[in-house]
Design an enzyme around this catalytic site. Structure first.
Site, short mmCIF file in Angstrom:
data_model
loop_
_atom_site.label_atom_id
_atom_site.label_comp_id
_atom_site.label_asym_id
_atom_site.label_seq_id
_atom_site.Cartn_x
_atom_site.Cartn_y
_atom_site.Cartn_z
CB SER A 108 21.64 -69.72 81.34
OG SER A 108 23.05 -69.86 81.30
CB SER A 109 25.01 -65.97 78.97
OG SER A 109 25.88 -66.60 79.89
CB CYS A 110 25.06 -71.66 78.54
SG CYS A 110 23.53 -72.37 79.17
CE LYS A 141 17.33 -72.13 82.79
NZ LYS A 141 16.24 -71.62 83.65
#
Length: 308
Positions: A108-110, A141
């Site tokens: 995820s881009s987070c 992640k």
């Protein structure tokens, strides 16, 4: 990937997993292995390892995860960290033990620092503090990415990590207590129109910028990389374009036909100020997003369960 390859899609009932299954089936892949949560609890290490040892897939896509929006991430911090750590550890180590050589882990881009330069390059990972509201999910992640890297380095596996931007599309979560911003806005605007309201409320100031990718485009990118046999460093997957939350809310209004006004609730959190991915690495591998935000919103709204 050979068309007869046995392909395991973890999380096939979720938005991402179901899109992967659709794309694989459309591409002529027929030997797709799936398991529901009732059939296989991914938090159960013994069960996961036994399943992978029995099936021995040629390729695995890890799309299974505990996911949610700002509120869910901030409230259920322990659940998001523990469950995502366990899911990825069980699947990656179990795949290795079963001799699975190729795998794709969806992050995820987070994972990127809250205030890193824009657009975000893959090299910016671990260069600064994370956004506090979703830090546990991001840490889980990041661990998954590093886990894949470690098995590649120590055992010569080909476990690839990809970083999708904010996703939306069929089978999204529309629960207003746990959903991400785009499905929440679609449902709020629809219900406001149905009630005949003159306004609908949007969390935050409306100024943060976000990039949105239609989930079937993500699936197409993942299959493209798998078909190429890509086994390099992590790859961002996105459109390379972003909009403000205000602009998104206005596009949602147009999609659902709501003609009232937007009210921003600044007492609610904004989250990260901006998250735009640098997608030049993916472009160099021959793939670009195809679905515009307006077209994607229309397709998503047509299949939204709250309309039924």
């Amino acid at each position: 990937m050979d068309k007869n390859a046995k392909i395991y899609v973890a999380g096939h009932r979720g938005m991402v997993g179901s899109a992967l299954v659709r794309r694989l089936q459309a591409g002529g892949y027929r030997n797709i292995v799936t398991r529901t949560h009732a059939e296989l609890d991914l938090l159960d290490q013994k069960a996961v390892h036994a399943f992978l040892a029995a099936e021995k897939p040629d390729y695995s896509f890890i799309a299974a995860a505990k996911v949610g929006g700002i509120q869910a991430n901030n409230v259920y911090r322990a659940d998001f960290l523990y469950q995502n750590l366990m899911i990825e550890a069980n699947l990656v180590h179990g795949a290795h033990l079963a001799g699975v050589q190729r795998m794709m882990f969806l992050g995820s881009s987070c994972i990127y620092p809250r205030d890193c330069p824009q657009p975000i390059k893959e090299d910016y990972l671990l260069t600064g503090p994370l956004e506090q509201t979703n830090e546990p999910y991001a840490i889980a992640k990041i661990t998954g990415i590093k886990l894949c890297d470690a098995y590649n380095a120590q055992y010569g596996r080909q476990y690839v990590s990809v970083m999708p931007t904010n996703l939306y599309g069929p089978n999204d979560n529309y629960d207003l207590a746990t959903s991400h911003v785009l499905p929440a806005l679609l449902r709020k605007a629809h219900e406001a129109r149905e009630r005949g309201d003159s306004e609908y409320v949007v969390w935050g100031s409306g100024t943060p910028k976000r990039e949105f990718l239609y989930v079937d485009d993500l699936a197409d990118a993942c299959v493209h990389l798998a078909q190429q046999g890509y086994d390099g460093p992590l790859v961002n997957i996105g459109t390379g374009e972003d909009v403000t939350i205000r602009e998104l809310a206005e596009s949602v209004m147009k999609t659902v036909g709501f003609e009232g006004r937007i009210v921003f609730d600044s007492s609610k959190p904004d989250g990260t100020p901006r998250k735009l991915l640098d997608v030049s690495r993916l472009a160099s591998l021959g793939w670009r997003a195809k679905t515009s935000l307006q077209d994607g919103l229309r397709l998503t709204y047509e299949t939204a369960p709250f309309r039924q």
